[in-house]
Design an enzyme around this catalytic site. Structure first.
Site, PDB file in Angstrom:
ATOM      1  N   HIS A 106      -2.209 -31.187   2.130  1.00 14.15           N
ATOM      2  CA  HIS A 106      -1.694 -32.396   1.486  1.00 14.15           C
ATOM      3  C   HIS A 106      -1.924 -32.365  -0.031  1.00 14.15           C
ATOM      4  CE1 HIS A 106      -1.271 -33.544   5.639  1.00 14.15           C
ATOM      5  NE2 HIS A 106      -2.580 -33.360   5.805  1.00 14.15           N
ATOM      6  N   GLU A 143      -8.054 -37.337   2.849  1.00 21.76           N
ATOM      7  CA  GLU A 143      -8.050 -35.946   3.285  1.00 21.76           C
ATOM      8  C   GLU A 143      -7.690 -35.014   2.131  1.00 21.76           C
ATOM      9  OE1 GLU A 143      -5.826 -33.093   6.622  1.00 21.76           O
ATOM     10  OE2 GLU A 143      -5.249 -35.199   6.383  1.00 21.76           O
ATOM     11  N   HIS A 199      -8.004 -28.796   6.448  1.00 24.97           N
ATOM     12  CA  HIS A 199      -7.624 -30.150   6.825  1.00 24.97           C
ATOM     13  C   HIS A 199      -8.813 -30.912   7.395  1.00 24.97           C
ATOM     14  CE1 HIS A 199      -3.244 -29.666   6.389  1.00 24.97           C
ATOM     15  NE2 HIS A 199      -3.470 -28.417   6.761  1.00 24.97           N
ATOM     16  N   GLU A 281      -9.249 -27.970  11.146  1.00 26.88           N
ATOM     17  CA  GLU A 281      -9.500 -29.408  11.044  1.00 26.88           C
ATOM     18  C   GLU A 281     -11.012 -29.560  11.103  1.00 26.88           C
ATOM     19  OE1 GLU A 281      -7.268 -31.732  10.605  1.00 26.88           O
ATOM     20  OE2 GLU A 281      -5.339 -30.981  11.355  1.00 26.88           O
TER      21      GLU A 281
END
Length: 318
Positions: A106, A143, A199, A281
């Site tokens: 992101h 995030e 992430h 993650e």
């Protein structure tokens, strides 16, 4: 299957002492065995993060610039150490000649560019959004901030090993995105020996733990992962094993069946990669226990260390 890769050696049990400590050590055995189960389990969930060619007005993806790192404050209000102060001379170290691409998931600017990141791009198996805003903790720690800080820490560690490190983006460059296909293209064009996308998840409270996402076998349209499935699995197993050891973060209790490994074929960042690549993650931002870790600079350093060790193990495999 096992978390334990060829170069991953779990900590050896200490020789028990005699006397009063025997009882205390005996009480620790079940916990140690439980940790070993996590190391030994391997199997094979989140949203995609992917790319398209950058518009002319956007800046090209950033490479490993020491000045960019030294100028970027961490989320603790402290500045990350400059790689120029700790990294060996260019081309030296055990990872000399190796290229690693780090993809911070992101971008903090995505919130201001909804139209751009919502347009669809081809990921081989179907069409998906260019990118998403990502998630955040309940207190608002995003995030995107987490992944960029972690990327800086990881870059510094890998550079100390002599690796050439490239980021898919760095700070304000570009202002949004890149799209998921462009993120994959960065690794491909760099001919990376390993690539990783960083992430943190946004699942329900009570769901906690990390998981590593591996590419499944895809041969459709522009996507063909058949040549990277094997080495990516190896990379993912090594990253997972070292991440457990360094951070103490448990494997996900809601994905992967307790193995910490998940295989997916719907992520453009993996489908379009032609080099060994995995996603990680690192925890669930919506769970209070995981959020306390993810917002800690000290813990993020441990996370970077674990990921780095997994990548180094993969790159130095015989």
């Amino acid at each position: 299957m096992s978390y334990v890769g060829p170069d991953f050696d779990p900590p050896q049990p200490r020789r028990p002492r005699r006397g009063p400590l025997t009882v205390a050590l005996a009480a620790l055995v079940p916990g140690a065995l439980l940790g070993w189960v996590v190391y030994e389990a391997v199997g094979g969930g989140g949203s995609d993060r992917a790319a398209s060619p950058a518009p002319a007005s956007r800046t090209a993806p950033a490479s490993s610039s020491p000045s960019a790192l030294s100028a970027s404050p961490t989320d603790d209000g402290k500045r990350s150490p400059s790689p120029s102060a700790t990294a060996p001379p260019t081309g030296s170290g055990p990872l000399k000649g190796k290229v690693v691409v780090i993809d911070p998931g992101h971008n903090p600017g995505n919130f201001q560019h909804a139209a751009e990141i919502n347009r669809k791009v081809d990921i081989g198996t179907n069409w998906k959004e260019c990118d998403t805003t990502g998630t955040s903790t309940n207190a608002g720690y995003t995030e995107a901030r987490f992944t960029l800080d972690l990327a800086h820490r990881l870059r510094a560690l890998l550079q100390r090993q002599g690796a050439t490190v490239k980021l898919t983006y760095d700070g304000d460059s570009p202002a949004w995105g890149p799209c998921v296909d462009e993120r994959a293209r960065t690794g491909n064009e760099a001919h990376a020996d390993a690539a990783i996308s960083l992430h943190a998840d946004g699942s329900a409270p009570g769901n906690r733990g990390f998981h590593v996402i591996l590419p499944g076998s895809v041969h459709s349209g522009a996507a063909d992962t058949r040549g990277i499935v094997g080495p990516s699995h190896d990379l993912g197993v090594r990253v997972a094993g070292h991440f457990v050891r360094e951070t103490g973060e448990p494997a996900s209790n809601y994905l992967g069946g307790g193995t910490g490994l998940v295989t997916r074929t719907d992520l453009g960042g993996l489908n379009l990669s032609t080099v060994p690549k995995v996603f990680i993650e690192c925890g669930n931002m919506r769970d209070s226990k995981d959020a306390a870790l993810l917002t800690s600079g000290a813990w993020r350093q441990k996370a970077a260390q674990g990921i780095s060790e997994g990548i180094v193990s993969f790159l130095r495999r015989s």
